[in-house]
Design an enzyme around this catalytic site. Structure first.
Site, PDB file in Angstrom:
ATOM      1  N   ILE A 109       3.729  22.586  -6.751  1.00  0.00           N
ATOM      2  CA  ILE A 109       4.274  23.163  -8.337  1.00  0.00           C
ATOM      3  C   ILE A 109       3.140  23.991  -8.950  1.00  0.00           C
ATOM      4  O   ILE A 109       3.535  25.058  -9.483  1.00  0.00           O
ATOM      5  CB  ILE A 109       4.537  21.815  -9.093  1.00  0.00           C
ATOM      6  CG1 ILE A 109       5.374  20.679  -8.448  1.00  0.00           C
ATOM      7  CG2 ILE A 109       5.080  22.343 -10.503  1.00  0.00           C
ATOM      8  CD1 ILE A 109       5.854  19.482  -9.214  1.00  0.00           C
ATOM      9  N   GLY A 112      -4.730  24.503 -10.496  1.00  0.00           N
ATOM     10  CA  GLY A 112      -5.608  25.019 -11.558  1.00  0.00           C
ATOM     11  C   GLY A 112      -7.121  24.986 -10.727  1.00  0.00           C
ATOM     12  O   GLY A 112      -7.197  24.964  -9.703  1.00  0.00           O
ATOM     13  N   GLY A 113      -7.975  25.118 -11.741  1.00  0.00           N
ATOM     14  CA  GLY A 113      -9.234  25.183 -11.256  1.00  0.00           C
ATOM     15  C   GLY A 113      -9.936  23.920 -10.742  1.00  0.00           C
ATOM     16  O   GLY A 113     -10.755  23.871  -9.804  1.00  0.00           O
ATOM     17  N   MET A 114      -9.311  22.693 -11.019  1.00  0.00           N
ATOM     18  CA  MET A 114      -9.717  21.405 -10.394  1.00  0.00           C
ATOM     19  C   MET A 114      -8.627  20.796  -9.734  1.00  0.00           C
ATOM     20  O   MET A 114      -8.852  20.316  -8.733  1.00  0.00           O
ATOM     21  CB  MET A 114     -10.054  20.704 -11.658  1.00  0.00           C
ATOM     22  CG  MET A 114     -10.616  19.199 -11.351  1.00  0.00           C
ATOM     23  SD  MET A 114     -11.154  18.403 -12.596  1.00  0.00           S
ATOM     24  CE  MET A 114     -11.143  16.514 -12.096  1.00  0.00           C
ATOM     25  N   VAL A 117      -0.970  20.178  -8.126  1.00  0.00           N
ATOM     26  CA  VAL A 117       0.204  19.414  -8.595  1.00  0.00           C
ATOM     27  C   VAL A 117       1.139  19.553  -7.478  1.00  0.00           C
ATOM     28  O   VAL A 117       1.668  20.523  -7.324  1.00  0.00           O
ATOM     29  CB  VAL A 117       0.811  19.513  -9.934  1.00  0.00           C
ATOM     30  CG1 VAL A 117       1.786  18.687 -10.423  1.00  0.00           C
ATOM     31  CG2 VAL A 117      -0.343  19.334 -10.928  1.00  0.00           C
ATOM     32  N   LYS A 132      -0.495  14.582  -8.767  1.00  0.00           N
ATOM     33  CA  LYS A 132      -1.696  15.544  -9.020  1.00  0.00           C
ATOM     34  C   LYS A 132      -2.917  14.819  -8.360  1.00  0.00           C
ATOM     35  O   LYS A 132      -3.121  13.927  -8.431  1.00  0.00           O
ATOM     36  CB  LYS A 132      -2.066  15.611 -10.555  1.00  0.00           C
ATOM     37  CG  LYS A 132      -3.164  16.583 -10.614  1.00  0.00           C
ATOM     38  CD  LYS A 132      -3.295  16.884 -12.268  1.00  0.00           C
ATOM     39  CE  LYS A 132      -4.392  17.815 -12.558  1.00  0.00           C
ATOM     40  NZ  LYS A 132      -4.506  18.270 -14.266  1.00  0.00           N
ATOM     41  N   ASP A 225      -6.699  20.623 -25.350  1.00  0.00           N
ATOM     42  CA  ASP A 225      -6.107  21.941 -24.553  1.00  0.00           C
ATOM     43  C   ASP A 225      -4.559  22.051 -24.791  1.00  0.00           C
ATOM     44  O   ASP A 225      -4.031  22.333 -23.743  1.00  0.00           O
ATOM     45  CB  ASP A 225      -6.576  21.640 -22.892  1.00  0.00           C
ATOM     46  CG  ASP A 225      -6.548  22.896 -22.383  1.00  0.00           C
ATOM     47  OD1 ASP A 225      -6.636  24.087 -23.148  1.00  0.00           O
ATOM     48  OD2 ASP A 225      -6.518  23.013 -21.140  1.00  0.00           O
TER      49      ASP A 225
END
Length: 332
Positions: A109, A112-114, A117, A132, A225
């Site tokens: 889906i 990201g950086g870390m 998902v 995740k 965030d």
């Protein structure tokens, strides 16, 4: 109950035939009903589950052999790893990964950086979830893991219709994960990508997000965030807050953020967060909610520049352009 002594099945023709059948079915694109297999072959339950989860490694082993049947080579390779006591694991999230414990991976889906998902099916409950995982997989360092779990733990405290629920937090063969509600719909960032929303619609959406965050703040959780990309819109048009990756608990903050280290999204963070201060409280989220409303009314965030650093400087030192200068039709 399934026998845990797997080595006793290495020379069992029925067991090896069952494994070959599973792999051939998967190669044809069919889904394995693990529950049915466990019911039909209870003494092989643990071995079957391990085989399915280690399928990617077996396929890689099989690909090294020429005209030999991949399914039979896979069984042989699997038998060798069981006999030697090793436990093969998936080290990357490639397209052939199909199972992580009780979860069947359906599609990626977001990334990201870390973390990454996936849309997945929780097989024991037969429900679709979002799964995740740490992007580094079993090679994740201690800091990666310590940053990953606070997100799940913070969000797991929250039971609100405007917040994506957390179902389970766990680890499988070195892969840290948590499962959460799967929202069928689009992100708020996608919704506003086509241009500003009608003012009433924008206000109603942000009001609902405010209600969700007021609930979180009352329970000592600060998001830190908030931005359109972290708001999902379900099929009924209801917003749901997700991605508590920078969440902070006011009563006992276990954040790894050090003094002067800036974490978050520059365009939506308040000046104090842009300055590297780590003692930000609920007002930081309130600022971000205002920035989200600004974006929904204008089609752009309050501050944006060619680089994140320039955006941070704008956030820290300047005032945003007045709403009506960007969108004259705005009624405020």
């Amino acid at each position: 109950m399934a026998d845990t002594n797997l080595s006793k099945y290495l020379d069992d023709p029925e067991f090896q035939s069952l494994l070959v059948g599973c792999l051939e079915s998967l190669d044809r694109g069919e889904t394995i009903d693990l529950d049915a297999l466990v019911n039909d072959f209870p003494k092989y339950a643990q071995a079957i589950g391990r085989f399915l989860n280690d399928r990617q490694l077996l396929q890689q082993v099989a690909s090294d052999f020429g005209d030999v049947s991949p399914s039979h080579v896979a069984v042989a390779a699997y038998a060798n790893t069981m006999e030697s006591g090793t436990s093969p694991r998936d080290s990357t999230f490639g397209p052939t990964v199909r199972y992580i414990g009780k979860y069947e991976i359906l599609e990626e889906i977001a990334r990201g950086g870390m973390g990454v998902v996936f849309k997945a099916r929780q097989m024991n409950l037969n429900r679709i979830v979002a799964l995740k995982m740490i992007l580094a997989g079993q090679f994740a360092g201690e800091d990666d893991v310590q940053r990953f779990y606070p997100e799940a733990e913070a969000a797991a405290q929250l039971d609100h219709p405007g917040i994506v629920p957390i179902f389970e937090i766990g680890e499988y063969q070195g892969q840290h994960y948590f499962s959460m509600g799967y929202i069928e719909g689009q992100g708020l960032a996608q919704k506003v990508a086509d241009g500003p929303l009608p003012p009433r619609e924008a206000a109603e959406l942000v009001k609902k997000i405010c209600d969700a965050m007021a609930y979180a703040h009352d329970r000592g959780v600060i998001h830190r965030d908030l931005k359109p990309a972290n708001i999902l819109i379900d099929q009924n048009g209801q917003p749901k807050v997700t991605d508590f990756g920078l969440a902070k608990r006011t009563e006992a903050d276990g954040s790894l953020t050090g003094t002067g280290q800036i974490l978050g999204t520059p365009a939506y963070m308040p000046p104090e967060q842009a300055s590297g201060k780590t003692d930000v409280g609920p007002l930081a989220d309130i600022y971000s909610l205002g920035a989200i409303l600004y974006c929904l009314l204008t089609g752009r965030p309050p501050f944006q520049s060619a680089s994140p650093m320039d955006t941070l400087l704008q956030v820290r030192d300047k005032e945003p352009i007045a709403l009506r200068q960007v969108n004259p039709s705005t009624p405020i």
